[in-house]
Scaffold this motif. Structure first.
Motif, short mmCIF file in Angstrom:
data_model
loop_
_atom_site.label_atom_id
_atom_site.label_comp_id
_atom_site.label_asym_id
_atom_site.label_seq_id
_atom_site.Cartn_x
_atom_site.Cartn_y
_atom_site.Cartn_z
N THR A 138 13.06 -4.25 -3.92
CA THR A 138 12.85 -3.03 -3.15
C THR A 138 11.56 -2.37 -3.60
OG1 THR A 138 13.98 -1.45 -4.61
CG2 THR A 138 15.36 -2.72 -3.07
N LEU A 139 10.87 -1.77 -2.64
CA LEU A 139 9.58 -1.13 -2.91
C LEU A 139 9.57 0.24 -2.27
CD1 LEU A 139 7.42 -4.24 -1.97
CD2 LEU A 139 7.96 -3.49 -4.29
N ASN A 140 9.22 1.25 -3.04
CA ASN A 140 9.11 2.59 -2.47
C ASN A 140 7.96 3.35 -3.10
OD1 ASN A 140 11.34 3.03 -4.80
ND2 ASN A 140 10.38 5.02 -4.42
N GLY A 141 7.52 4.40 -2.42
CA GLY A 141 6.49 5.28 -2.92
C GLY A 141 7.09 6.63 -3.24
N HIS A 142 6.47 7.72 -2.69
CA HIS A 142 7.00 9.07 -2.75
C HIS A 142 6.87 9.74 -4.11
CE1 HIS A 142 9.12 12.51 -1.26
NE2 HIS A 142 10.24 12.28 -1.93
N MET A 154 0.85 -1.19 0.00
CA MET A 154 0.00 0.00 0.00
C MET A 154 0.89 1.24 0.00
SD MET A 154 -3.06 1.11 2.61
CE MET A 154 -4.17 -0.14 1.99
N PRO A 155 0.85 2.03 -1.07
CA PRO A 155 1.65 3.25 -1.11
C PRO A 155 0.93 4.42 -0.46
CG PRO A 155 0.57 2.93 -3.20
CD PRO A 155 0.16 1.76 -2.34
N ASP A 156 1.50 5.60 -0.62
CA ASP A 156 1.08 6.85 0.00
C ASP A 156 -0.44 7.02 0.08
OD1 ASP A 156 3.89 8.84 -0.93
OD2 ASP A 156 3.61 6.71 -1.39
N ASP A 173 4.19 8.04 4.08
CA ASP A 173 3.23 9.13 3.87
C ASP A 173 1.84 8.62 4.21
OD1 ASP A 173 5.11 11.01 3.29
OD2 ASP A 173 4.53 11.30 1.20
N MET A 174 1.69 8.25 5.47
CA MET A 174 0.41 7.78 5.96
C MET A 174 -0.54 8.95 6.13
SD MET A 174 1.89 5.08 8.76
CE MET A 174 0.65 3.85 8.51
N THR A 175 0.01 10.13 6.40
CA THR A 175 -0.78 11.34 6.58
C THR A 175 -0.23 12.44 5.67
OG1 THR A 175 0.57 12.36 8.31
CG2 THR A 175 -1.05 10.70 9.01
#
Length: 650
Positions: free
Chosen positions: A282-286, A74-76, A119-121
């Motif tokens: 690797t997994l990232n959002g942003h 689950m991303p941002d 970035d949960m909030t």
């Protein structure tokens, strides 16, 4: 080039709104505690009492042994939580959580773990985290396994920042009841989690959006403490996309290589990823749009690096999730992106915009990743080699002939005409080497290559063909007992085979691994599908499809029964078996029955008392082609064996 999200060099932007997502031998087990170091700063566990009261949520029950499992990502979700602006909507995220829990017990999904990418909030406000707490309480109440990490909208600075609303709400204390939590670093911002799937232990590192040297040192120590676990690294900022998403669906050029390490990502690569071969994903959002790339680490192995983020899409992504379907049987990870909140809505009531975002199917959102798990993990999980087994162990009741090719010649050396390979059954069905005129001296050689489950760690390498006719094969003697055997009560014939890359349909197609001399016409056979010139029994590989075929003339009829298998790829060892129970004949490939096993009574094998050939095939009484490829152990038994009795038995 357009790069969305915060710039790679940015340490903190405050909280302003931005513009708008394939053997149980793996060692290590359970949630061995990594150690939290210093006590976690501030806060108390916050498990909201009103979570999951709707009764619509199922039970968390993944299968830890199934070779297919799913990692949910689950991303941002920041735009769902902006408490300082009284703009909060937990519903989309909670619907995704329900989907994750409900599909943990669905064998088609078998979701074993969920990773949130930060970035949960939107504003890091305590009121926002109070609502986040209530949403995640749904996972807690059902014992779901998950990890979280802080993004730049949740915190500022690096992981030495001290206490924050994020840490008070989502810090290590939250996981005190979790079976997968393995510990945190002293700051509490970097955590480790171990989940069980496919009979293995898998390590997830959830790293802060800006990690200090102490955080990287801790992460390296965690990996060293679990040296045989594959590692999935999750963090907020690592790679960004090198294309723009102004066109929908995405037109990204090369969808498999459209992500680049950010400035901070270079630091993570150098200090954590490059020298740790266990990190394979690797997994990232942003950043957005979504993208992926593959980079070679110091060991020369692939690290798959993915951005998943849909905050710029309808409803801030609406709690969108990315599903990584691992299939260790197919050596593939199938990836899909869905919105459970929209999928849960009545299709007739969905807006057009919502319907468009129920599933995201662009090339960077829905794809498959081939990955040979065994090979990729072999540097830290050596593949156990099954030892060779003595011939005596394979002489089951009714064994009429057993030929194997170990201990008789150095690999690469040639067999010579007249040389004998003994029948280890003791029945006297020895094989003699025969060379066609004009054949090269090395047309038949000893080889150490073999099927991984083959009793003998050796094979024969045939270099034969029909244009021109050349090669070396083997034959039983004129008085071998096997020649007259008709197998009225049933039989099992097993062998192992591998075709090389230069196998050619025209030159090598229809060559037999094993055949019985004597033509159908000479035996009085006639009728449909009958070729009077073909041998009475032939276990062969067809032409264009490289399909195994067992064509035989039974005692009870005048025309043949033919069993066909599927196409066999080159450079892969295959175990083939034919089993007749006295009435019906079945062909098996790797222990699985093929689709074309005729439901036709087929009793015994017709014989004219002539020899059997290994690697040779005749037409009209003369050898017309010699096999091309490797052949391993061959066993012939005068009764039907179960698959558990095959030469591949464990």
């Amino acid at each position: 080039m357009s790069i969305h999200g915060d710039t790679p060099s940015q340490e903190s932007t405050g909280h302003s709104r931005r513009g708008f997502l394939r053997n149980a031998a793996l060692a290590g087990a359970g949630a061995a505690t990594v150690g939290t170091g210093a006590s976690v700063l501030g806060g108390t566990p916050a498990f909201a009492a009103d979570a999951a009261k709707s009764g619509k949520t199922g039970t968390w029950r993944p299968d830890p042994t199934a070779l297919q499992f799913t990692l949910a990502v689950m991303p941002d979700t920041q735009f769902l939580y902006w408490g300082s602006q009284d703009s909060v909507n937990r519903t989309p995220q909670e619907e995704s959580f329900r989907y994750i829990i409900d599909n943990s017990g669905n064998p088609d999904n078998n979701i074993v773990f969920m990773a949130h990418l930060g970035d949960m909030t939107q504003d890091a406000d305590p009121l926002s985290f109070k609502q986040v707490d209530k949403a995640f309480a749904l996972l807690d109440a059902h014992g779901a396994a998950y990890s979280v990490l802080a993004g730049n909208h949740d915190v500022s600075g690096d992981d030495s920042r001290g206490d924050t609303p994020y840490l008070q709400t989502m810090g290590p204390q939250r996981f005190k009841r979790s079976k997968t939590f393995a510990g945190s670093d002293p700051t509490g911002y970097n955590t480790a989690h171990i989940f069980q799937a496919a009979g293995h232990s898998w390590l997830v590192l959830a790293m802060d959006w800006r990690t200090t040297d102490q955080g990287f040192a801790w992460a390296n120590d965690v990996i060293k403490a679990h040296p045989k676990m594959p590692v999935i690294l999750t963090t907020h900022d690592l790679v960004y996309s090198n294309y723009d998403d102004n066109v929908f669906p995405y037109e990204s050029g090369d969808p498999e290589n459209n992500a680049v390490l950010s400035g901070y990502g270079e630091t993570v690569w150098d200090k954590l990823i490059n020298d740790n071969d266990q990190i394979f994903l690797t997994l990232n959002g942003h950043y957005w749009p979504p993208a992926r790339t593959t980079k070679k680490n110091a060991a020369g192995n692939d690290v798959h690096m993915h951005i998943t983020n849909y905050q710029n899409r309808y409803f801030g992504g609406g709690g969108m999730i990315r599903l990584y379907h691992f299939d260790l049987t197919r050596n593939t990870i199938d990836v899909e992106t869905i919105n459970p909140w929209i999928l849960a809505q009545d299709p007739e009531s969905r807006t057009e915009l919502a319907a468009e975002h129920a599933r995201i199917t662009g090339p960077v959102d829905n794809f498959s990743m081939p990955i040979d798990f065994e090979k990729r993990f072999s540097s830290f999980i050596p593949v156990p080699v099954r030892p060779a087994r003595p011939a005596a162990r394979e002489l089951v009741k009714g064994t009429m002939a057993y030929w194997r090719f170990d201990g008789q010649g150095a690999p690469g050396t040639a067999l010579t005409a007249g040389q004998t390979i003994h029948d280890l059954s003791g029945k006297g069905n020895d094989l003699t080497v025969v060379t066609m005129p004009g054949t090269a001296a090395d047309a038949l050689t000893w080889s150490a290559d073999h099927h991984p489950d083959q009793p003998a760690h050796a094979s024969l390498k045939f270099v034969g063909g029909r244009n021109p006719l050349h090669g070396t094969y083997l034959t039983t003697g004129a008085k071998a007992p096997l020649n007259a055997e008709t197998f009225k009560s049933g039989y099992t014939i097993e062998t192992f085979v591998m075709m090389p890359l230069d196998w050619d349909a025209g030159n090598n197609g229809w060559a037999a691994i094993l055949s019985r001399r004597g033509s159908a016409g000479d035996a009085g056979k006639h009728g449909k599908n009958t070729d009077p010139n073909e041998p009475l029994v032939q276990f062969a590989i067809s032409n264009n499809g490289r399909e195994p075929q067992f064509n035989h003339y039974p005692l009870n009829d005048t025309y043949p029964t033919t069993n066909w298998g599927h196409g066999l790829v080159e450079l892969k060892w295959w175990h083939l078996a034919v089993v007749n129970d006295g009435r019906y004949t079945k062909l098996y490939v790797e222990g699985a029955p093929v689709v074309d096993n005729p439901n036709r009574e087929s009793i015994g094998l017709t014989s004219l008392g002539l020899p059997w050939l290994v690697g040779g095939h005749e037409s009209a009484g003369a050898v017309d082609i010699v096999f091309h490829g490797n052949v391993g152990d061959i066993r012939i038994v005068n009764r039907a064996l179960s698959t558990k009795e095959f030469l591949t038995h464990k």
